[in-house]
Structure formats: structure tokens, C-alpha cells
Design a protein around this motif. Structure first.
Motif, mmCIF file in Angstrom:
data_model
loop_
_atom_site.group_PDB
_atom_site.id
_atom_site.type_symbol
_atom_site.label_atom_id
_atom_site.label_comp_id
_atom_site.label_asym_id
_atom_site.label_seq_id
_atom_site.Cartn_x
_atom_site.Cartn_y
_atom_site.Cartn_z
ATOM 1 N N ILE A 256 0.867 -1.181 0.000
ATOM 2 C CA ILE A 256 0.000 0.000 0.000
ATOM 3 C C ILE A 256 0.902 1.228 0.000
ATOM 4 C CG2 ILE A 256 -1.767 1.302 1.207
ATOM 5 C CD1 ILE A 256 -2.760 -1.229 2.471
ATOM 6 N N ASP A 257 0.814 2.021 -1.036
ATOM 7 C CA ASP A 257 1.603 3.239 -1.126
ATOM 8 C C ASP A 257 0.795 4.425 -0.588
ATOM 9 O OD1 ASP A 257 3.755 4.818 -1.647
ATOM 10 O OD2 ASP A 257 3.412 4.979 -3.800
ATOM 11 N N GLU A 258 1.477 5.519 -0.271
ATOM 12 C CA GLU A 258 0.840 6.716 0.297
ATOM 13 C C GLU A 258 -0.045 6.332 1.489
ATOM 14 O OE1 GLU A 258 1.837 9.477 -0.548
ATOM 15 O OE2 GLU A 258 2.596 9.316 -2.600
ATOM 16 N N PHE A 259 0.505 5.506 2.346
ATOM 17 C CA PHE A 259 -0.300 4.951 3.427
ATOM 18 C C PHE A 259 -0.798 6.012 4.398
ATOM 19 C CE2 PHE A 259 -0.580 2.967 7.688
ATOM 20 C CZ PHE A 259 -1.674 2.167 7.444
ATOM 21 N N GLN A 260 -0.121 7.161 4.457
ATOM 22 C CA GLN A 260 -0.557 8.203 5.400
ATOM 23 C C GLN A 260 -1.954 8.718 5.072
ATOM 24 O OE1 GLN A 260 1.913 8.662 3.218
ATOM 25 N NE2 GLN A 260 1.384 10.443 1.977
ATOM 26 N N ASP A 261 -2.422 8.512 3.849
ATOM 27 C CA ASP A 261 -3.761 8.964 3.454
ATOM 28 C C ASP A 261 -4.693 7.788 3.178
ATOM 29 O OD1 ASP A 261 -3.099 11.680 3.607
ATOM 30 O OD2 ASP A 261 -2.197 11.629 1.618
ATOM 31 N N THR A 262 -4.457 6.682 3.853
ATOM 32 C CA THR A 262 -5.224 5.466 3.608
ATOM 33 C C THR A 262 -6.501 5.410 4.430
ATOM 34 O OG1 THR A 262 -3.328 4.125 2.959
ATOM 35 C CG2 THR A 262 -5.190 2.949 3.863
ATOM 36 N N ASP A 263 -7.589 5.082 3.758
ATOM 37 C CA ASP A 263 -8.849 4.794 4.445
ATOM 38 C C ASP A 263 -8.655 3.531 5.279
ATOM 39 O OD1 ASP A 263 -11.467 3.672 4.973
ATOM 40 O OD2 ASP A 263 -12.265 5.045 3.476
ATOM 41 N N SER A 293 4.436 -10.374 4.003
ATOM 42 C CA SER A 293 3.288 -10.403 3.084
ATOM 43 C C SER A 293 2.656 -9.027 2.866
ATOM 44 C CB SER A 293 2.216 -11.362 3.615
ATOM 45 O OG SER A 293 1.754 -10.948 4.893
ATOM 46 N N LEU A 294 2.938 -8.079 3.764
ATOM 47 C CA LEU A 294 2.284 -6.779 3.669
ATOM 48 C C LEU A 294 3.299 -5.667 3.904
ATOM 49 C CD1 LEU A 294 -0.210 -4.980 3.431
ATOM 50 C CD2 LEU A 294 -0.691 -5.414 5.849
ATOM 51 N N PHE A 295 3.356 -4.725 2.975
ATOM 52 C CA PHE A 295 4.275 -3.593 3.065
ATOM 53 C C PHE A 295 3.468 -2.289 2.993
ATOM 54 C CE2 PHE A 295 6.305 -7.198 1.138
ATOM 55 C CZ PHE A 295 7.577 -7.248 1.697
ATOM 56 N N LEU A 296 3.755 -1.387 3.887
ATOM 57 C CA LEU A 296 3.083 -0.096 3.907
ATOM 58 C C LEU A 296 4.142 0.990 3.707
ATOM 59 C CD1 LEU A 296 0.874 -0.666 7.094
ATOM 60 C CD2 LEU A 296 0.334 -1.245 4.725
ATOM 61 N N VAL A 297 3.920 1.873 2.764
ATOM 62 C CA VAL A 297 4.865 2.949 2.470
ATOM 63 C C VAL A 297 4.161 4.285 2.658
ATOM 64 C CG1 VAL A 297 6.407 3.962 0.757
ATOM 65 C CG2 VAL A 297 6.027 1.482 0.783
ATOM 66 N N GLY A 298 4.684 5.119 3.531
ATOM 67 C CA GLY A 298 4.036 6.410 3.745
ATOM 68 C C GLY A 298 4.891 7.338 4.571
ATOM 69 N N ASP A 299 4.503 8.591 4.570
ATOM 70 C CA ASP A 299 5.190 9.628 5.351
ATOM 71 C C ASP A 299 4.131 10.417 6.093
ATOM 72 O OD1 ASP A 299 6.600 11.679 6.426
ATOM 73 O OD2 ASP A 299 7.476 12.395 4.548
ATOM 74 N N PRO A 300 4.023 10.237 7.412
ATOM 75 C CA PRO A 300 2.954 10.931 8.156
ATOM 76 C C PRO A 300 3.073 12.439 8.098
ATOM 77 C CG PRO A 300 4.548 9.928 9.655
ATOM 78 C CD PRO A 300 4.872 9.419 8.286
ATOM 79 N N LYS A 301 4.263 12.967 7.800
ATOM 80 C CA LYS A 301 4.410 14.417 7.702
ATOM 81 C C LYS A 301 3.717 14.967 6.461
ATOM 82 C CE LYS A 301 8.930 14.417 7.857
ATOM 83 N NZ LYS A 301 9.124 12.952 7.976
ATOM 84 N N LEU A 316 -0.229 5.222 12.976
ATOM 85 C CA LEU A 316 0.613 4.815 14.096
ATOM 86 C C LEU A 316 0.243 3.428 14.610
ATOM 87 C CD1 LEU A 316 0.797 8.214 16.015
ATOM 88 C CD2 LEU A 316 2.529 7.197 14.525
ATOM 89 N N GLU A 317 -1.046 3.096 14.598
ATOM 90 C CA GLU A 317 -1.465 1.769 15.036
ATOM 91 C C GLU A 317 -0.938 0.694 14.094
ATOM 92 O OE1 GLU A 317 -5.683 1.978 15.380
ATOM 93 O OE2 GLU A 317 -5.624 2.503 17.501
ATOM 94 N N ALA A 318 -1.006 0.959 12.793
ATOM 95 C CA ALA A 318 -0.474 0.002 11.827
ATOM 96 C C ALA A 318 1.021 -0.170 12.016
ATOM 97 C CB ALA A 318 -0.784 0.475 10.405
ATOM 98 N N GLN A 319 1.707 0.938 12.272
ATOM 99 C CA GLN A 319 3.151 0.882 12.488
ATOM 100 C C GLN A 319 3.476 0.030 13.714
ATOM 101 O OE1 GLN A 319 5.032 4.694 13.414
ATOM 102 N NE2 GLN A 319 6.625 4.243 11.914
#
Length: 404
Positions: A256-263, A293-301, A316-319
Motif C-alpha cells: 500500500i503506497d501513500e499509506f498516510q492517506d489510507t482509508d 506479506s504486507l508492506f506499507l509505504v508512507g510519510d505521516p508528515k 501509528l497503530e499500523a506501524q
């Protein structure tokens, strides 16, 4: 590779029967969805106005200046998050019957204010005239025969403003009279707010139930809107272990890319696919995700918080729950002097707060330091000595700082 909505559509197209839909699924675009909503709302609005149990609260809302368009906007808002309605709206205790509108305390307070006219030494004083207007409203309030009429008159009292009306020499305590006017307006406004709150709850509950009914009808008919895709796919994965197992074999690596804006729904879809048949827990946090099996890519800033229900808390919970965090901190874009400035400034500006703000991560340069001159220059910081020397642009006013 694709958007979350296209991926959800792919799942529903592959498993329509398991998702409780007909074999052919149609997805409405934004224009078609808007037209369909207007058609549904036209019917719902007539039903709403004919609903006998809502006659009193609706009358009060309309008397308070609310419009049917406001209720339409409320229906729109519910529609954007209709999957939360059952839990957060209909799951609450149903509102009790509308309480009687007790205006007796306001009547007494208004009469005491009007009686203070006798303190004025000049009957032509403007504050006396203002209190005369209040007396006219009070007379109408005492004669009112319906809560709707009383409610409208309370709104008039709530808008009372004495300000600097009147001349101080004419009154022994003009500040006290003006303060009493402000107190009356505050009390009347507070009563209006309490009544509006009580009136809107049964109306909102009715609209929420209608929105949920409409959404379930779309799912059953297969004529879906964008949010229906996500909710339909999530419900499919929640209830069918065979589908989860098959998808786990098909999608062995998920990113999942752009994870900081993920529903949050998108995250749950990924977790349940990664977890496969055993992903039966009601809460995604309790699902075991196989390593790798699952990769999350994002920048909370960079997060646009509240965009499609994105929240820093979800990030933060996913992290915390999903494996190891790896930081990508090397910058290939710019030079060391600029990065030194960025790290120095934002290292102080961004302060870590639990469940609100992640810590700042300094950036390391990759490019060599070949730049000359200052790393950052502020343009237009100093005002020109003669603003007239700066040319106008596009016919606008003359700027007082550098055009840059």
C-alpha cells in the motif's frame, strides 16, 4: 497495480454471489451517483415531510432557520460513511420524545429587563426604545400558541444586541442594563441550541436509517457508488474464509503506497487478504499477518488528515501492529546545505506527540555539496522605501514588498 477502488471492484466482480450481489456489477461515476442521489432524496424528502412522528422536531428546525437543503447535506454526509451508521447512529439509544418548550424562565427574565426602563431619566433614550422592542417580542411570546412560534420568538431574543445603545447620564447603571440584555440574549440562544439539538436527533436518525437502507439496496442491485465498492469488498472478506484463502494465494505480496492517506477500510482489506482463512478476528489488529506479506509505504508528515477517513492514529497503530519499521532517510533530490537547513528548522518545529505527531526524521544527503551561496533566501522580507516604484500587476493594488 491500481487504486483501492479499482481493486475492490475487481474483487466484487470475481465474487459477486459471495458478496450478495448480482453477477453483473455496475459502478456509477460521480455524475451518475449525484443524479441517483437527487432522485432518491426527492422521494425521501416527501416521506420525511409526511412522517407524523417528525412533525414537531421538523417544525422546530425549520422555525430555527434550518432548511431542507441542510437535511440534504446531512444525508450526503451520512452517505460518505454509511458503513458507520449502524454502529454510531442507529446503535445509540433512540432519542426520547421532544421535551416541552418551557419559556417561562425566559419570560420572567425578559420582564425584569423591561421593568428597568423605569430607571431611565429620559424616555427618548435609545436604550429605552430598544427595551420597547423587547417588550413587543415578549407580548408575542406570551400570546404564542405553538412551540414553533415560541421558538421563532426565542431566536429574536437571542439576537438582542444593546452594545453601546443609550446615554450613560440618563441611567444610574447603564452597564448593568446592557449586561442584562446580553444575559437575556445568551440564555435565549442557549435554549434555542438545546431545542435544536433535541429536534435534530430524531430527524438525523430517520435520515441515517434511510441512507443505510439505500446503500443496502445498491449492494443488492449491483448498482454501486465508489464507497459501496470498499464496504462491499470488506464485508466479502469478513464473512467468507474461502475467498480469503483464495486471495491469499493469489496476492502473496501486498504493498500500500501513500499509506498516510489510507482509508482504514483499505488497511483492513489488505490485512484480511494477507491473513487468509484464519483472518476471522472482528478487529484487524487481532489478525496475524504472515511476515513479508504486507508492506506499507508512507510519510505521516505529508498526510492530508481526514482525507477519505485517513488519520494519524490509523498510521501509528499500523506501524505498531504490523512488523518492523524501516526509514527511508536518504535524499537524492537536493544538496547538503539545503538539507542542513531543513533538518535544523523542522527538527525544532516538528515535536513528537503520542498518538498525534510522529517524531521528525533527519534527512541524509546523497548528492555532493557543489552549491554556492546561501541555502535558503527569503524574498520580499523588507518593505520598499518607495512603494510607488514597484509596478502594478494585472491592475491590482501596488504591493509594498518585492513581487517575488
Amino acid at each position: 497495480m491500481g487504486t483501492i477502488h479499482s481493486f475492490a471492484q475487481r474483487l466484487l466482480a470475481a465474487y459477486p454471489i459471495q458478496a450478495g450481489m448480482p453477477p453483473l456489477v455496475e459502478v456509477l461515476d460521480e455524475v451518475a451517483s449525484s443524479v441517483a442521489f437527487d432522485e432518491r432524496w426527492s422521494v425521501a424528502q416527501r416521506r420525511l415531510l409526511d412522517e407524523e412522528s417528525l412533525a414537531a422536531p421538523l417544525g422546530l428546525l425549520l422555525g430555527a432557520g434550518r432548511k431542507l437543503d441542510d437535511l440534504r447535506s446531512l444525508a450526503r454526509a451520512f452517505g460518505s460513511d454509511w458503513d458507520l451508521i449502524a454502529e454510531r447512529v442507529l446503535g445509540e439509544t433512540a432519542p426520547s420524545a421532544m421535551p416541552a418548550l418551557d419559556v417561562a424562565p425566559i419570560v420572567r427574565q425578559t420582564q425584569l429587563l423591561i421593568d428597568r426602563r423605569a430607571d431611565c431619566q429620559d424616555s427618548a433614550d435609545k436604550l429605552v426604545a430598544k427595551l420597547g422592542e423587547v417588550e413587543g417580542t415578549l407580548t408575542l411570546l406570551r400570546r404564542a400558541t405553538s412551540d414553533v412560534e415560541r421558538f421563532r420568538l426565542l431566536g429574536v431574543l437571542g439576537g438582542l444586541k444593546a452594545g453601546n445603545v443609550g446615554r450613560a447620564p440618563n441611567w444610574p447603571d447603564i452597564a448593568g442594563v446592557r449586561g442584562a440584555c446580553a444575559d437575556l440574549a445568551s440564555e435565549a440562544s442557549a435554549l434555542v441550541s438545546r431545542v435544536v439539538d433535541a429536534a435534530v436527533r430524531p430527524v438525523a436518525r430517520w435520515i441515517a436509517a434511510w441512507v443505510l437502507e439505500s446503500a443496502e439496496g445498491r449492494i443488492a442491485s449491483g448498482r454501486l457508488e465508489f464507497h459501496d465498492l470498499l464496504v462491499g469488498a470488506r464485508e466479502l472478506l469478513r464473512r467468507d474464509p474461502d475467498v480469503r484463502e483464495e486471495l491469499q494465494g493469489q496476492y502473496q505480496r501486498l504493498l500500500i503506497d501513500e499509506f498516510q492517506d489510507t482509508d482504514p477500510i483499505q488497511l483492513e482489506l489488505a490485512v484480511r487478504i494477507a491473513g487468509g482463512r484464519e483472518a476471522i478476528a472482528e478487529d484487524w489488529r487481532d489478525i496475524e499477518v504472515p511476515p513479508g506479506s504486507l508492506f506499507l509505504v508512507g510519510d505521516p508528515k505529508q498526510s492530508i488528515y481526514r482525507f477519505r477517513r485517513a488519520s494519524i492514529e490509523t498510521y501509528l497503530e499500523a506501524q505498531q501492529h504490523l512488523g518492523t519499521t524501516v526509514s527511508l532517510s536518504r535524499s537524492f533530490r537536493t544538496t547538503p546545505p539545503v538539507l542542513d537547513w531543513i533538518n535544523g528548522v523542522f527538527g525544532n518545529v516538528i515535536v513528537e506527540e503520542e498518538r498525534k505527531q510522529p517524531r521528525f526524521a533527519a534527512l541524509a544527503p546523497d548528492r555532493p555539496d557543489v552549491a554556492t551561496g546561501p541555502a535558503v533566501t527569503l524574498l520580499g522580507a523588507n518593505e520598499h522605501a518607495d512603494a510607488r516604484s514597484v509596478p502594478r500587476r494585472c491592475g491590482g493594488p501596488r504591493p509594498t514588498t518585492s513581487p517575488a
